[in-house]
Design a protein around this motif. Structure first.
Motif, mmCIF file in Angstrom:
data_model
loop_
_atom_site.group_PDB
_atom_site.id
_atom_site.type_symbol
_atom_site.label_atom_id
_atom_site.label_comp_id
_atom_site.label_asym_id
_atom_site.label_seq_id
_atom_site.Cartn_x
_atom_site.Cartn_y
_atom_site.Cartn_z
ATOM 1 N N ASN A 1 1.219 -1.300 -0.001
ATOM 2 C CA ASN A 1 0.182 0.180 -0.098
ATOM 3 C C ASN A 1 1.073 1.776 -0.007
ATOM 4 N N HIS A 2 0.800 2.156 -0.876
ATOM 5 C CA HIS A 2 2.258 3.034 -0.992
ATOM 6 C C HIS A 2 1.534 4.106 -0.796
ATOM 7 N N THR A 3 0.457 4.181 -0.474
ATOM 8 C CA THR A 3 -0.059 5.319 0.617
ATOM 9 C C THR A 3 0.033 5.127 2.555
ATOM 10 N N ARG A 4 0.678 3.850 2.712
ATOM 11 C CA ARG A 4 1.115 3.794 3.952
ATOM 12 C C ARG A 4 2.120 3.463 4.364
ATOM 13 N N ASP B 1 -0.205 7.295 -18.950
ATOM 14 C CA ASP B 1 -0.908 6.602 -17.433
ATOM 15 C C ASP B 1 -0.681 7.105 -17.078
ATOM 16 N N CYS B 2 0.546 6.308 -16.470
ATOM 17 C CA CYS B 2 0.801 5.451 -15.067
ATOM 18 C C CYS B 2 0.784 7.038 -14.117
ATOM 19 N N SER B 3 0.914 6.518 -12.391
ATOM 20 C CA SER B 3 1.098 7.575 -10.897
ATOM 21 C C SER B 3 1.765 7.463 -10.673
ATOM 22 N N ILE B 4 1.824 8.956 -9.997
ATOM 23 C CA ILE B 4 2.734 9.121 -8.569
ATOM 24 C C ILE B 4 2.525 8.871 -7.831
ATOM 25 N N ILE B 5 2.852 7.783 -6.314
ATOM 26 C CA ILE B 5 2.591 8.447 -4.795
ATOM 27 C C ILE B 5 3.760 8.212 -4.140
ATOM 28 N N PHE B 6 3.783 10.323 -3.668
ATOM 29 C CA PHE B 6 4.549 10.604 -2.848
ATOM 30 C C PHE B 6 4.098 9.672 -1.251
ATOM 31 N N ALA B 7 5.207 9.063 -0.146
ATOM 32 C CA ALA B 7 3.648 9.034 1.062
ATOM 33 C C ALA B 7 5.420 9.529 1.929
ATOM 34 N N PHE B 8 4.560 10.744 3.015
ATOM 35 C CA PHE B 8 5.733 11.067 4.077
ATOM 36 C C PHE B 8 4.697 10.471 5.054
ATOM 37 N N GLN B 9 6.009 9.955 6.472
ATOM 38 C CA GLN B 9 5.711 9.411 7.699
ATOM 39 C C GLN B 9 6.965 10.358 8.129
ATOM 40 N N LYS C 1 8.187 8.036 0.838
ATOM 41 C CA LYS C 1 9.277 6.081 -0.617
ATOM 42 C C LYS C 1 8.720 7.093 -1.028
ATOM 43 N N VAL C 2 8.570 6.898 -2.356
ATOM 44 C CA VAL C 2 8.132 6.980 -3.699
ATOM 45 C C VAL C 2 7.973 6.002 -5.444
ATOM 46 N N ASN C 3 6.636 6.144 -5.799
ATOM 47 C CA ASN C 3 5.914 4.213 -6.521
ATOM 48 C C ASN C 3 5.273 4.820 -7.836
ATOM 49 N N VAL C 4 5.794 4.553 -8.411
ATOM 50 C CA VAL C 4 4.537 4.372 -9.396
ATOM 51 C C VAL C 4 4.122 3.416 -9.824
ATOM 52 N N ILE C 5 3.179 3.682 -9.786
ATOM 53 C CA ILE C 5 1.335 2.659 -10.152
ATOM 54 C C ILE C 5 0.651 2.791 -11.099
ATOM 55 N N ASP C 6 -0.302 1.732 -12.055
ATOM 56 C CA ASP C 6 -0.359 1.691 -12.950
ATOM 57 C C ASP C 6 0.550 1.466 -14.074
ATOM 58 N N LEU C 7 0.612 0.887 -13.981
ATOM 59 C CA LEU C 7 1.958 0.444 -15.155
ATOM 60 C C LEU C 7 1.716 -0.820 -16.554
ATOM 61 N N ASP C 8 0.040 -0.454 -16.395
ATOM 62 C CA ASP C 8 -0.252 -2.317 -17.317
ATOM 63 C C ASP C 8 -0.214 -2.075 -18.361
ATOM 64 N N PRO C 9 -0.194 -3.369 -19.304
ATOM 65 C CA PRO C 9 0.573 -3.392 -21.242
ATOM 66 C C PRO C 9 -0.958 -2.429 -21.423
#
Ligand SMILES: O=P(O)(O)O[C@@H]1[C@@H](OP(=O)(O)O)[C@H](OP(=O)(O)O)[C@H](O)[C@H](OP(=O)(O)O)[C@H]1OP(=O)(O)O
Ligand SMILES: Nc1ncnc2c1ncn2[C@@H]1O[C@H](COP(=O)(O)OP(=O)(O)OP(=O)(O)O)[C@@H](O)[C@H]1O
Length: 456
Positions: A124-127, A349-357, A416-424
């Motif tokens: 879960n890239h938002t936690r 079309d991908c998204s990038i999630i930054f999560a900070f704690q 942390k930073v993650n790229v999501i929705d990398l489907d073909p």
């Protein structure tokens, strides 16, 4: 290859909360008591019309595509690992019933695909899995990062060379009378002022291009008093600022400033994403359309082995100064360009999630620049990047540290930073891409007399 697991304790619909959904997937977050899964989501495919014509299971194919195509291009730091969880129709049906009241009306025409054999378990890239301190996350869907320059673009469509795809597309959407000021080229410029303009525009009008999460739960930006949820995170309780408006403006400004600082630290990702989008789409959809019409190449969805070769060929092509002329392509090179276009479509079309704690490492109260710089260098020497490993299901993520400097006061965060929705994207979409391109340009030319000049 993708790893497949059967984890019996997870097949209980009450352990999963609806988190979000897109056009093609539904995401559920684990709410059970086993710490191993506390920061894990289950991603399930929806029952959409466009189906992949592949020999292997679609979820298996997607996970392997991310591993074989996206990881080598973007780097493993940004692309999370995932595991395929075997699922059965009864479990999927129970989930579908449980989440129905929470789904948005605009999305419910497509249910979970009950025929899928696997769901995808990913971090879960938002936690954070160690949930000791408040967490804030921002998801960006930046879209097209470049202006095309292909010689295949018809002169009637000259606007494509000066107005970026996103800025034209927004006139086709519902709010065309008052389109967002967000321009992806501002974000990708990585110039302080322009990045700020991009983020401010997104916060003022987030649409589906910016999402905010606190403790992993989405906050609807713009809803009354939405900013109050930020106070705790930024520890704002300043008696001097009892004016509500001033206080909430300040907390939003703190969020923007933290995000910009992280974007600047992760410039490499933005530079890479832009370069990949652009070089994988060198011909533009107009060029792709022309070579499809002229050469009528035999096309089929590449196998995973073929995708690996396509990535290698792309790398070779872009590092070779004597690369072949685009006017002299043989059949293999033509197919290569078509498949590269599909990779580019995914990256647009991908998204990038930054999560900070918030971190307990508080810099020992030091609030002058020199002291912070010393501490920062000590910190980076021993643990600037460290992997977090969920033992049992073994999903690794990279975390980094950041000192947020806000008006001279410093706070320490883990992020942390993650790229999501990398489907073909399937070959079947090429026709849609050409039609959409034509429609966007036609509408833009008709819709506005002032053509915005976007600059890279
Ligand atoms: O065509 P676009 O540019 O509007 O992008 C679509 C997205 O629309 P957006 O403009 O971001 O609101 C669209 O997003 P929404 O459903 O609008 O949230 C999807 O991401 C779609 O991809 P897929 O069909 O799920 O694989 C996206 O389709 P692709 O073009 O990426 O295949
Ligand atoms: N690993 C993750 N961690 C946290 N949130 C996630 C994760 N994966 C997806 N999400 C959330 O779920 C939403 C939908 O997921 P995703 O983008 O994978 O769906 P999609 O159907 O492929 O989207 P699209 O409509 O853009 O094609 C995301 O925008 C994000 O908010």
């Amino acid at each position: 290859m993708a790893r497949i697991e059967t984890i019996h304790e997870l097949y209980n619909a009450t352990l999963w909360d609806f988190k979000a959904e897109g056009n093609a997937n539904i995401i559920l977050s684990y709410n059970g008591e086993n710490d191993i899964f506390s920061a894990v989501v289950l991603r399930l495919r929806k029952d959409n019309e466009i189906k992949f014509d592949t020999a292997v299971d679609p979820q298996f194919f997607t996970t392997s595509y991310v591993n074989f195509v996206m990881m080598p291009l973007l780097g493993s730091k940004y692309v999370g690992e995932s595991i395929l969880l075997e699922v059965r129709p009864e479990f999927l049906k129970a989930l579908s019933r449980a989440i129905l009241p929470l789904r948005s009306k605009k999305r419910i025409q497509n249910d979970i695909d009950f025929k899928q054999r696997y769901g995808m378990l990913t971090p879960n890239h938002t936690r954070f899995s160690v949930n000791i301190n408040p967490t804030i996350s921002v998801e960006l869907k930046p879209k097209w990062a470049f202006l095309p320059s292909s010689s295949f673009i018809n002169c009637d469509n000259y606007v494509k060379l000066q107005s970026c795809r996103f800025c034209m597309h927004k006139y086709l959407n519902k709010d065309k009378r008052n389109p967002t000021r967000y321009c992806p080229l501002d974000l990708f410029s990585l110039e302080d002022k322009r990045v700020r303009k991009a983020i401010e525009s997104l916060i003022n009008d987030p649409g589906s291009n910016l999402k905010l999460f606190i403790q992993g739960t989405q906050i609807e930006i713009g809803k009354e008093n939405w900013q109050t949820r930020l106070y705790e995170f930024f520890e704002i309780d300043c008696p001097m600022l009892d004016d509500r408006k001033q206080k909430s403006d300040r907390v939003v400004d703190m969020l923007i400033s933290l995000l910009i600082q992280a974007i600047m630290k992760e410039q490499d990702l933005f530079i890479k994403l832009k370069r990949l989008q652009k070089t994988l789409d060198e011909l533009d959809i107009e060029g792709i359309d022309q070579i499809l019409l002229t050469h009528q190449p035999k096309l089929s969805e590449p196998s995973l082995e073929e995708w690996k070769l396509i990535v290698n060929e792309y790398k070779k092509r872009t590092s070779d100064e004597n690369a072949f002329e685009i006017t002299n392509m043989d059949d293999k090179q033509i197919r290569q360009r078509i498949y590269e276009y599909l990779i580019s479509a995914t990256l647009k079309d991908c998204s990038i999630i930054f999560a900070f704690q918030k971190s307990d490492y508080n810099g020992l109260g030091i609030n002058n620049k020199q002291g912070v710089a010393e501490l920062q260098s000590q910190f980076y020497n021993y643990s600037s990047i460290f992997p977090e490993r969920l033992q049992q299901i073994s999903l690794t993520e990279t975390q980094s540290a950041i000192y947020h400097n806000y008006n001279g006061s410093y706070k320490h965060y883990i992020y942390k930073v993650n790229v999501i929705d990398l489907d073909p994207k399937p070959l079947a979409k090429l026709h849609y891409y050409k039609e959409l391109d034509t429609e966007i340009v036609k509408n833009y030319l008709k819709c506005t007399t002032i053509k915005k000049k976007c600059s890279e």
